[in-house]
Scaffold this motif. Structure first.
Motif, PDB file in Angstrom:
ATOM      1  N   ALA A 133      17.070   8.986  28.766  1.00 50.88           N
ATOM      2  CA  ALA A 133      17.398   8.815  27.470  1.00 50.88           C
ATOM      3  C   ALA A 133      17.666  10.621  27.158  1.00 50.88           C
ATOM      4  O   ALA A 133      18.414  10.922  26.342  1.00 50.88           O
ATOM      5  CB  ALA A 133      16.612   8.225  26.761  1.00 50.88           C
ATOM      6  N   THR A 134      16.314  11.162  27.204  1.00 53.36           N
ATOM      7  CA  THR A 134      16.195  12.403  26.819  1.00 53.36           C
ATOM      8  C   THR A 134      17.362  13.508  27.590  1.00 53.36           C
ATOM      9  O   THR A 134      17.948  14.468  26.927  1.00 53.36           O
ATOM     10  CB  THR A 134      14.934  13.176  27.222  1.00 53.36           C
ATOM     11  OG1 THR A 134      13.975  12.265  26.550  1.00 53.36           O
ATOM     12  CG2 THR A 134      14.727  14.610  26.758  1.00 53.36           C
ATOM     13  N   ALA A 135      17.829  13.270  29.000  1.00 55.60           N
ATOM     14  CA  ALA A 135      18.593  14.187  29.568  1.00 55.60           C
ATOM     15  C   ALA A 135      20.147  13.933  28.751  1.00 55.60           C
ATOM     16  O   ALA A 135      20.793  15.065  28.774  1.00 55.60           O
ATOM     17  CB  ALA A 135      18.717  13.741  30.870  1.00 55.60           C
ATOM     18  N   HIS A 136      20.209  12.849  28.211  1.00 56.20           N
ATOM     19  CA  HIS A 136      21.536  12.851  27.359  1.00 56.20           C
ATOM     20  C   HIS A 136      21.739  13.826  26.086  1.00 56.20           C
ATOM     21  O   HIS A 136      22.947  14.162  25.954  1.00 56.20           O
ATOM     22  CB  HIS A 136      21.764  11.274  27.143  1.00 56.20           C
ATOM     23  CG  HIS A 136      22.100  10.124  28.374  1.00 56.20           C
ATOM     24  ND1 HIS A 136      23.250  10.459  29.064  1.00 56.20           N
ATOM     25  CD2 HIS A 136      21.576   9.388  28.631  1.00 56.20           C
ATOM     26  CE1 HIS A 136      23.305   9.544  29.934  1.00 56.20           C
ATOM     27  NE2 HIS A 136      22.361   8.566  29.827  1.00 56.20           N
ATOM     28  N   LEU A 137      20.696  13.995  25.728  1.00 56.23           N
ATOM     29  CA  LEU A 137      20.754  14.658  24.308  1.00 56.23           C
ATOM     30  C   LEU A 137      21.179  16.285  24.755  1.00 56.23           C
ATOM     31  O   LEU A 137      21.493  17.064  23.788  1.00 56.23           O
ATOM     32  CB  LEU A 137      19.217  14.992  23.941  1.00 56.23           C
ATOM     33  CG  LEU A 137      18.735  13.468  23.337  1.00 56.23           C
ATOM     34  CD1 LEU A 137      17.505  13.533  22.518  1.00 56.23           C
ATOM     35  CD2 LEU A 137      20.062  12.924  22.277  1.00 56.23           C
ATOM     36  N   ASP A 138      21.392  16.620  26.108  1.00 58.55           N
ATOM     37  CA  ASP A 138      21.922  17.804  26.500  1.00 58.55           C
ATOM     38  C   ASP A 138      23.417  17.798  26.245  1.00 58.55           C
ATOM     39  O   ASP A 138      24.028  19.011  26.211  1.00 58.55           O
ATOM     40  CB  ASP A 138      21.493  18.353  27.761  1.00 58.55           C
ATOM     41  CG  ASP A 138      19.870  18.729  27.816  1.00 58.55           C
ATOM     42  OD1 ASP A 138      18.985  19.085  27.056  1.00 58.55           O
ATOM     43  OD2 ASP A 138      19.429  18.512  29.017  1.00 58.55           O
ATOM     44  N   HIS A 139      24.037  16.637  26.303  1.00 52.44           N
ATOM     45  CA  HIS A 139      25.393  16.609  26.100  1.00 52.44           C
ATOM     46  C   HIS A 139      25.898  15.912  24.812  1.00 52.44           C
ATOM     47  O   HIS A 139      27.240  16.168  24.745  1.00 52.44           O
ATOM     48  CB  HIS A 139      25.907  16.053  27.610  1.00 52.44           C
ATOM     49  CG  HIS A 139      25.102  16.528  28.668  1.00 52.44           C
ATOM     50  ND1 HIS A 139      25.519  17.721  29.270  1.00 52.44           N
ATOM     51  CD2 HIS A 139      24.020  16.247  29.561  1.00 52.44           C
ATOM     52  CE1 HIS A 139      25.017  17.726  30.355  1.00 52.44           C
ATOM     53  NE2 HIS A 139      23.825  16.952  30.470  1.00 52.44           N
ATOM     54  N   ALA A 143      32.394  14.818  28.088  1.00 54.48           N
ATOM     55  CA  ALA A 143      33.477  15.482  27.976  1.00 54.48           C
ATOM     56  C   ALA A 143      34.020  15.299  26.312  1.00 54.48           C
ATOM     57  O   ALA A 143      34.729  16.208  25.952  1.00 54.48           O
ATOM     58  CB  ALA A 143      34.768  15.073  29.057  1.00 54.48           C
ATOM     59  N   LEU A 144      33.815  14.237  25.925  1.00 58.81           N
ATOM     60  CA  LEU A 144      34.333  13.965  24.693  1.00 58.81           C
ATOM     61  C   LEU A 144      33.747  14.904  23.494  1.00 58.81           C
ATOM     62  O   LEU A 144      34.405  15.320  22.407  1.00 58.81           O
ATOM     63  CB  LEU A 144      34.306  12.421  24.340  1.00 58.81           C
ATOM     64  CG  LEU A 144      34.579  11.804  22.768  1.00 58.81           C
ATOM     65  CD1 LEU A 144      35.966  12.075  22.480  1.00 58.81           C
ATOM     66  CD2 LEU A 144      34.185  10.655  22.619  1.00 58.81           C
ATOM     67  N   LYS A 145      32.418  14.965  23.751  1.00 67.03           N
ATOM     68  CA  LYS A 145      31.689  15.536  22.675  1.00 67.03           C
ATOM     69  C   LYS A 145      32.120  17.291  22.924  1.00 67.03           C
ATOM     70  O   LYS A 145      32.312  17.840  21.941  1.00 67.03           O
ATOM     71  CB  LYS A 145      30.065  15.570  22.963  1.00 67.03           C
ATOM     72  CG  LYS A 145      29.354  16.351  22.119  1.00 67.03           C
ATOM     73  CD  LYS A 145      29.558  15.919  20.399  1.00 67.03           C
ATOM     74  CE  LYS A 145      28.935  16.883  19.746  1.00 67.03           C
ATOM     75  NZ  LYS A 145      29.082  16.500  18.161  1.00 67.03           N
ATOM     76  N   ARG A 146      32.193  17.392  24.347  1.00 67.58           N
ATOM     77  CA  ARG A 146      32.715  19.042  24.619  1.00 67.58           C
ATOM     78  C   ARG A 146      34.047  19.474  23.681  1.00 67.58           C
ATOM     79  O   ARG A 146      34.317  20.286  23.136  1.00 67.58           O
ATOM     80  CB  ARG A 146      32.774  19.115  25.849  1.00 67.58           C
ATOM     81  CG  ARG A 146      32.776  20.665  26.364  1.00 67.58           C
ATOM     82  CD  ARG A 146      32.554  20.796  27.912  1.00 67.58           C
ATOM     83  NE  ARG A 146      33.233  19.918  28.593  1.00 67.58           N
ATOM     84  CZ  ARG A 146      32.963  18.862  29.396  1.00 67.58           C
ATOM     85  NH1 ARG A 146      31.721  18.660  29.266  1.00 67.58           N
ATOM     86  NH2 ARG A 146      33.752  18.137  30.119  1.00 67.58           N
ATOM     87  N   GLU A 147      35.150  18.310  24.011  1.00 70.99           N
ATOM     88  CA  GLU A 147      36.300  18.534  23.641  1.00 70.99           C
ATOM     89  C   GLU A 147      36.380  18.238  22.177  1.00 70.99           C
ATOM     90  O   GLU A 147      37.512  18.903  21.409  1.00 70.99           O
ATOM     91  CB  GLU A 147      37.236  17.973  24.372  1.00 70.99           C
ATOM     92  CG  GLU A 147      37.374  18.306  25.914  1.00 70.99           C
ATOM     93  CD  GLU A 147      38.087  17.208  26.725  1.00 70.99           C
ATOM     94  OE1 GLU A 147      39.065  16.601  26.285  1.00 70.99           O
ATOM     95  OE2 GLU A 147      37.778  17.316  28.133  1.00 70.99           O
ATOM     96  N   ARG A 148      35.815  17.394  21.442  1.00 76.07           N
ATOM     97  CA  ARG A 148      35.754  17.086  20.255  1.00 76.07           C
ATOM     98  C   ARG A 148      34.407  17.297  19.430  1.00 76.07           C
ATOM     99  O   ARG A 148      33.804  16.262  19.076  1.00 76.07           O
ATOM    100  CB  ARG A 148      36.252  15.430  19.976  1.00 76.07           C
ATOM    101  CG  ARG A 148      37.438  15.352  20.728  1.00 76.07           C
ATOM    102  CD  ARG A 148      38.828  15.986  19.966  1.00 76.07           C
ATOM    103  NE  ARG A 148      39.847  15.517  20.545  1.00 76.07           N
ATOM    104  CZ  ARG A 148      40.771  16.111  21.517  1.00 76.07           C
ATOM    105  NH1 ARG A 148      40.075  17.144  22.015  1.00 76.07           N
ATOM    106  NH2 ARG A 148      42.019  15.722  21.853  1.00 76.07           N
ATOM    107  N   PRO A 149      34.077  18.630  19.425  1.00 78.59           N
ATOM    108  CA  PRO A 149      32.597  18.763  18.809  1.00 78.59           C
ATOM    109  C   PRO A 149      32.501  18.508  17.405  1.00 78.59           C
ATOM    110  O   PRO A 149      31.317  18.256  17.030  1.00 78.59           O
ATOM    111  CB  PRO A 149      32.369  20.222  18.984  1.00 78.59           C
ATOM    112  CG  PRO A 149      33.990  20.922  19.024  1.00 78.59           C
ATOM    113  CD  PRO A 149      34.707  19.766  19.588  1.00 78.59           C
ATOM    114  N   ALA A 150      33.398  18.084  16.436  1.00 77.20           N
ATOM    115  CA  ALA A 150      33.385  17.687  15.034  1.00 77.20           C
ATOM    116  C   ALA A 150      33.036  16.257  14.989  1.00 77.20           C
ATOM    117  O   ALA A 150      32.427  15.621  14.197  1.00 77.20           O
ATOM    118  CB  ALA A 150      34.709  17.867  14.297  1.00 77.20           C
TER     119      ALA A 150
END
Length: 358
Positions: A235-241, A213-220
């Motif tokens: 590990a790889t699955a996390h790279l989708d988010h 959610a942090l990455k989604r809401e603060r994409p910069a």
């Protein structure tokens, strides 16, 4: 660069190579781990994962300023890109220590806002700083002003009964406003009472969705997730988010996982376990000539053949022989000889790399 090329390149070319791949290295990193990620460990991990970002053990700012810098900040040029992790809470001291670290050649200075140990709490740093975002922001601002390398923060989701995402986001926003753009999120709370540091790495529930959610809401912001990542698929699955995955105990106990991920995510060559280990020989012999003991170097290799035929015998040969006076590279060859090492199989690499080429 392959493992062999890493050790063969000059200091200058290594530094230039490190700068060119610093941003990409965020995808794969190895967590700072007390008593584990010393210089010997980091050189080994660099050979396994030429593109990953490495971190030192946490060093308190006071120790950097007043202690034995030659020992505390020891770093081989092959380690780049490598970050110095600092502990502390006094902005002026953090700034001075950050400047010293940058002057010693570290590519990043990372502030620990996640360690839950009693000693750390008593010193008012680590995870307890999650409840003092303004102080963390002041320290980060001072560090940024003092050095010319990126300043990053490694934090938890909160402490004890902090179960509001809004509080976590407010912490991040406060620190980001001070200039920090890179956050490594250990996706658990830290329980400051009743749990040991080891239990704090296992008992508090994981909530990766907060990091997502942090990455989604603060994409910069650059967001790297840490905590409980046990295998290549996770590990790889996390790279989708998020922007990257930081491995801790899994990378240490099963170091071949690092090589698999590095090869899959960055498209590098696949070596054998024996070849990677033999690439360590020039470094090891230099260290032995300087008075180092093999046991201090080889303890980081014990999991290299985990799950392979001969893996137990490999560990036994090293464990029993490396502490003996005069132990040298010949013992390593004996350990390799008892394994039934095979070239890594290709299956599984596409799976771990599918989401990584971003």
């Amino acid at each position: 660069m392959s493992a062999t090329e890493v050790l063969q390149n000059s200091d200058k070319s290594l530094a230039e190579h490190a700068k060119s791949r610093y941003d990409a290295s965020v995808r794969l990193s190895v967590a700072p781990m007390m008593d584990w990620t010393d210089g010997y460990c980091r050189v080994f991990h660099r050979l396994l994962a030429p593109n990953a970002r490495l971190y030192t053990e946490m060093v308190h700012a006071n120790a950097v300023i007043h202690g034995d810098r030659a020992k505390l900040l020891a770093m081989d040029p092959v380690e780049h890109p490598v970050a110095l992790q600092l502990g502390g809470s006094e902005p002026a001291l953090l700034a001075q220590a950050a400047r010293i670290g940058a002057d010693h050649g570290f590519d990043e200075i990372n502030l620990n806002v996640g360690c839950p140990s009693d000693r750390v709490q008593a010193g008012r740093f680590g995870a307890c700083l999650m409840r003092e975002p303004a102080l963390v922001a002041e320290g980060v601002a001072a560090m940024i002003a003092a050095c010319d390398v990126p300043v990053t923060v490694k934090c938890r989701l909160g402490v004890d009964d902090d179960h509001e995402y809004a509080r976590f986001l407010a912490f991040i926003d406060t620190v980001a406003a001070a200039g920090c753009r890179d956050f490594i999120v250990h996706a658990r709370n830290a329980w400051l009472k009743g749990l040991s540091p080891k239990e704090n790495r296992e008992v508090p529930p994981l909530r990766y969705d907060w990091a997502y959610a942090l990455k989604r809401e603060r994409p910069a912001l650059t967001v790297v997730v840490n905590g409980g990542i046990a295998d290549a698929g996770e590990a790889t699955a996390h790279l989708d988010h998020v922007d990257g995955a930081m491995l801790g105990r899994a990378a240490y106990h099963d170091p071949w996982l690092l090589h698999r991920l590095d090869a899959a995510w960055y498209g590098g060559p696949v070596s054998t376990r024996a070849d990677v280990l033999r690439a360590m020989r020039p470094y090891v012999e230099r260290q032995l000539a300087r008075g180092a003991q093999l046991k201090h170097i080889s303890r980081h290799w014990l999991g290299l053949f985990q799950g392979e035929r001969g893996g137990r015998a490999f560990r036994q040969v090293l464990s029993e022989g490396a502490h003996r006076p005069g132990a040298d590279w010949s013992l390593v060859e004996q350990a390799i000889a008892v394994t039934a090492a095979r070239p890594p199989e290709a299956h599984g690499f596409d799976a771990v790399g599918a989401s990584a080429q971003k």
